[in-house]
Design a protein around this motif. Structure first.
Motif, PDB file in Angstrom:
ATOM      1  N   THR A  74       0.833  -1.203   0.000  1.00 13.71           N
ATOM      2  CA  THR A  74       0.000   0.000   0.000  1.00 13.71           C
ATOM      3  C   THR A  74       0.863   1.248   0.000  1.00 13.71           C
ATOM      4  OG1 THR A  74      -1.625  -1.213   1.330  1.00 13.71           O
ATOM      5  CG2 THR A  74      -1.945   1.138   1.091  1.00 13.71           C
ATOM      6  N   THR A 110      -4.498   2.567   4.909  1.00 20.35           N
ATOM      7  CA  THR A 110      -4.508   3.939   4.388  1.00 20.35           C
ATOM      8  C   THR A 110      -3.774   4.900   5.311  1.00 20.35           C
ATOM      9  OG1 THR A 110      -6.644   4.313   5.454  1.00 20.35           O
ATOM     10  CG2 THR A 110      -6.674   3.604   3.157  1.00 20.35           C
ATOM     11  N   PRO A 115      -3.477   7.281  -2.215  1.00 24.99           N
ATOM     12  CA  PRO A 115      -3.774   6.334  -3.290  1.00 24.99           C
ATOM     13  C   PRO A 115      -3.287   6.843  -4.644  1.00 24.99           C
ATOM     14  CG  PRO A 115      -5.691   6.682  -1.875  1.00 24.99           C
ATOM     15  CD  PRO A 115      -4.692   7.723  -1.515  1.00 24.99           C
ATOM     16  N   MET A 147     -11.483   1.757   1.919  1.00 24.58           N
ATOM     17  CA  MET A 147     -11.349   2.079   0.506  1.00 24.58           C
ATOM     18  C   MET A 147     -11.931   3.451   0.146  1.00 24.58           C
ATOM     19  SD  MET A 147      -9.651  -0.504  -0.101  1.00 24.58           S
ATOM     20  CE  MET A 147      -9.262  -0.118  -1.794  1.00 24.58           C
ATOM     21  N   TRP A 150      -9.611   5.674  -1.735  1.00 29.60           N
ATOM     22  CA  TRP A 150      -9.460   5.391  -3.163  1.00 29.60           C
ATOM     23  C   TRP A 150     -10.638   5.971  -3.950  1.00 29.60           C
ATOM     24  CZ3 TRP A 150      -5.963   3.198  -0.240  1.00 29.60           C
ATOM     25  CH2 TRP A 150      -4.763   2.779  -0.811  1.00 29.60           C
ATOM     26  N   LYS A 153     -10.300   9.567  -4.626  1.00 33.58           N
ATOM     27  CA  LYS A 153      -9.332   9.870  -5.680  1.00 33.58           C
ATOM     28  C   LYS A 153      -9.816   9.383  -7.047  1.00 33.58           C
ATOM     29  CE  LYS A 153      -5.849  11.733  -3.359  1.00 33.58           C
ATOM     30  NZ  LYS A 153      -5.254  13.053  -3.673  1.00 33.58           N
ATOM     31  N   LEU A 155     -10.282   6.397  -8.013  1.00 31.64           N
ATOM     32  CA  LEU A 155      -9.524   5.221  -8.418  1.00 31.64           C
ATOM     33  C   LEU A 155     -10.361   3.967  -8.165  1.00 31.64           C
ATOM     34  CD1 LEU A 155      -6.032   6.120  -6.911  1.00 31.64           C
ATOM     35  CD2 LEU A 155      -6.556   5.843  -9.352  1.00 31.64           C
ATOM     36  N   ASN A 157     -11.503   0.494  -6.937  1.00 34.57           N
ATOM     37  CA  ASN A 157     -11.165  -0.248  -5.730  1.00 34.57           C
ATOM     38  C   ASN A 157     -12.214  -1.306  -5.464  1.00 34.57           C
ATOM     39  OD1 ASN A 157     -13.164   0.971  -3.510  1.00 34.57           O
ATOM     40  ND2 ASN A 157     -12.412   2.669  -4.764  1.00 34.57           N
TER      41      ASN A 157
END
Length: 231
Positions: A74, A110, A115, A147, A150, A153, A155, A157
């Motif tokens: 990570t 995290t 991320p 998550m 993420w 962002k 992204l 996941n």
């Protein structure tokens, strides 16, 4: 069990994997002078170049890790060339890598991490090494919370939880250490699909990785169920 050992070790391994005869491996924190001194002292047992470098896909890389190793991948995903953090993140040692996706086996962390690439977290129901009676159901929002960074962002996941699972669902000795008999197989399948989706160089493989398996089957009084196994 110090997290820095796992993080630094992962970056150091990547530096070795991507070494070539033209650009030999240099251990993290070493200068060229340190390498020359080691060679001058006859320490030629050290392998300065990845002997299998020709077999490595230097454009697409996926990382997976378990437990403290999950925290390491990570952190190291911040060194991906998909972003620019590698330029300022101290752990990257000024080098980027073609990291396209990660999987954290119990699980993605995290803490102090930004991320950069798609991530899948695989978790157990909440047990560690020894299953214990539980008088309330696990909090589903807590399993999804990791998550959110993420999602923020934009992204991709995915969060997966092994029902009744323990910390050993990612270890191939389920009859020696306490775990289910289905967790390892399920986690292997989802891990492969995740890497096929984001790491494969074949566009057809990437597309197929998220295709449902067969038609939707009825689930009785609760209504229809979407397939859960990736292709």
């Amino acid at each position: 069990q110090q997290s820095g050992n796992f993080v630094d070790g992962t970056v150091d391994a990547l530096r070795f994997f991507f070494s070539t005869t033209a650009k030999p491996y240099v251990p993290g924190g070493w200068s060229r002078a340190d390498v020359s001194a080691a060679r001058a002292q006859g320490e030629m047992s050290l392998n300065w170049t990845n002997p299998l470098a020709a077999l490595l896909d230097r454009e697409r890389l996926g990382l997976a890790g378990h437990s403290a190793g999950a925290g390491a991948v990570t952190a190291v995903q911040q060194c991906s060339d998909a972003g620019t953090l590698w330029k300022t993140e101290e752990i990257c040692l000024g080098q980027s890598f073609p990291i396209k996706a990660i999987v954290g086996w119990d699980g993605v962390s995290t803490r102090n991490v930004t991320p950069v690439v798609p991530a899948m977290t695989q978790q157990a129901d909440g047990y560690f090494l020894n299953p214990m009676p539980s008088y309330s159901a696990p909090d589903p929002s807590a399993h999804l919370a990791v998550m959110k960074a993420w999602t923020a962002k934009n992204l991709d996941n995915y969060s997966l939880t092994v029902r009744g699972g323990t910390h050993m669902e990612w270890v191939d000795v389920p009859y020696i250490l306490p775990s289910t008999t289905y967790g390892v197989k399920m986690n292997d399948r989802f891990t492969l699909a995740w890497f096929q989706r984001y790491v494969s160089a074949d566009a057809a493989v990437r597309e197929k990785a998220v295709a449902p398996v067969g038609p939707v089957a009825p689930c009785g009084p609760c209504g229809p169920c979407a397939p859960v196994e990736p292709c």
